[in-house]
Write a protein that holds these residues in place. Structure first.
Motif, PDB file in Angstrom:
ATOM      1  N   TRP A   9     -74.168 -28.458 109.007  1.00 52.39           N
ATOM      2  CA  TRP A   9     -74.606 -27.088 108.248  1.00 52.39           C
ATOM      3  C   TRP A   9     -73.842 -26.094 109.515  1.00 52.39           C
ATOM      4  O   TRP A   9     -73.424 -25.285 108.984  1.00 52.39           O
ATOM      5  N   TRP A  11     -71.657 -26.162 111.631  1.00 53.75           N
ATOM      6  CA  TRP A  11     -70.114 -26.216 111.521  1.00 53.75           C
ATOM      7  C   TRP A  11     -69.617 -25.371 110.305  1.00 53.75           C
ATOM      8  O   TRP A  11     -68.820 -24.706 110.325  1.00 53.75           O
ATOM      9  N   ALA A  12     -70.375 -25.752 109.166  1.00 58.99           N
ATOM     10  CA  ALA A  12     -70.044 -25.210 107.839  1.00 58.99           C
ATOM     11  C   ALA A  12     -70.067 -23.608 108.147  1.00 58.99           C
ATOM     12  O   ALA A  12     -69.370 -22.796 107.560  1.00 58.99           O
ATOM     13  N   GLU A  13     -71.281 -23.317 108.648  1.00 60.56           N
ATOM     14  CA  GLU A  13     -71.721 -21.943 108.546  1.00 60.56           C
ATOM     15  C   GLU A  13     -70.678 -21.088 109.612  1.00 60.56           C
ATOM     16  O   GLU A  13     -70.150 -20.210 109.311  1.00 60.56           O
ATOM     17  N   CYS A  15     -67.557 -21.891 110.528  1.00 56.60           N
ATOM     18  CA  CYS A  15     -66.387 -21.876 109.665  1.00 56.60           C
ATOM     19  C   CYS A  15     -66.349 -20.603 108.727  1.00 56.60           C
ATOM     20  O   CYS A  15     -65.409 -19.930 108.366  1.00 56.60           O
ATOM     21  N   SER A  16     -67.417 -20.562 107.927  1.00 56.02           N
ATOM     22  CA  SER A  16     -67.590 -19.753 106.694  1.00 56.02           C
ATOM     23  C   SER A  16     -67.577 -18.196 107.403  1.00 56.02           C
ATOM     24  O   SER A  16     -66.930 -17.246 107.092  1.00 56.02           O
ATOM     25  N   LEU A  17     -68.419 -18.137 108.583  1.00 51.25           N
ATOM     26  CA  LEU A  17     -68.109 -16.887 109.178  1.00 51.25           C
ATOM     27  C   LEU A  17     -66.969 -16.531 109.992  1.00 51.25           C
ATOM     28  O   LEU A  17     -66.462 -15.120 109.931  1.00 51.25           O
ATOM     29  N   ASP A  19     -64.132 -17.178 108.645  1.00 53.44           N
ATOM     30  CA  ASP A  19     -63.185 -16.955 107.440  1.00 53.44           C
ATOM     31  C   ASP A  19     -63.468 -15.551 106.995  1.00 53.44           C
ATOM     32  O   ASP A  19     -62.738 -14.688 106.736  1.00 53.44           O
ATOM     33  N   GLN A  20     -64.914 -15.146 107.016  1.00 56.50           N
ATOM     34  CA  GLN A  20     -65.210 -13.819 106.612  1.00 56.50           C
ATOM     35  C   GLN A  20     -64.459 -12.730 107.599  1.00 56.50           C
ATOM     36  O   GLN A  20     -64.237 -11.798 107.359  1.00 56.50           O
ATOM     37  N   GLU A  22     -62.139 -13.133 109.512  1.00 56.11           N
ATOM     38  CA  GLU A  22     -60.488 -12.967 109.319  1.00 56.11           C
ATOM     39  C   GLU A  22     -60.441 -12.061 107.926  1.00 56.11           C
ATOM     40  O   GLU A  22     -59.397 -11.123 107.997  1.00 56.11           O
ATOM     41  N   ARG A  23     -61.028 -12.322 106.829  1.00 52.37           N
ATOM     42  CA  ARG A  23     -60.867 -11.402 105.569  1.00 52.37           C
ATOM     43  C   ARG A  23     -60.883  -9.813 105.948  1.00 52.37           C
ATOM     44  O   ARG A  23     -60.339  -8.942 105.533  1.00 52.37           O
TER      45      ARG A  23
END
Length: 142
Positions: A9, A11-13, A15-17, A19-20, A22-23
């Motif tokens: 969880w 690690w997924a959080e 990676c999500s942050l 990605d956000q 970078e966008r």
């Protein structure tokens, strides 16, 4: 929660942050002129409503009225323009650049109805617009 699930969880959080972030970085700082149309950043807005009135505030630090375009295009409010580096800073070296500059455009879908702009004020780095919904047949306020 088992330790393994907690690690997944986290690690997924993370990676999500990433990605956000970078966008957001691409949205605000992607330089124009790489073979396509110039990219535009989108200023943040607050929208308030009361009866037939909409009040919209857009954060536009350093934007002058000469570099600002505001209009209603069908059901969309369009706020566009350009934020330039102040002349006094043009010979300075950039140490940090967090406030976006260059071309900006924000399109906001208006609630159903016909609107006109009653008030437009650019002060203290913010654009404030007051829109009123009008009767499409008579052109008067309902």
């Amino acid at each position: 929660m088992p330790t393994r699930d907690l690690e997944r969880w986290m690690w997924a959080e993370a990676c999500s942050l990433l990605d956000q972030a970078e966008r957001l970085q691409r949205q605000f700082f992607d330089p124009p002129g790489r073979g396509g149309p110039a990219r535009a950043w989108q200023p943040p807005v607050d929208i308030y409503s009361h009866g037939n009135e909409l009040v919209i505030t857009a954060a536009l630090p350093g934007v002058t009225s000469e570099r600002l375009e505001v209009g209603i295009d069908g059901a969309m409010l369009v706020i566009a323009g350009e934020r330039r580096l102040p002349q006094a800073l043009r010979d300075h070296r950039v140490e940090r650049l967090e406030i976006p500059r260059g071309r900006f455009e924000r399109r906001l879908r208006l609630p159903p109805g016909v609107y006109h702009i009653d008030r437009l004020e650019l002060a203290h780095g913010c654009l404030t617009l007051a829109l009123h919904r009008v009767d499409s047949l008579t052109g008067e306020h309902p």
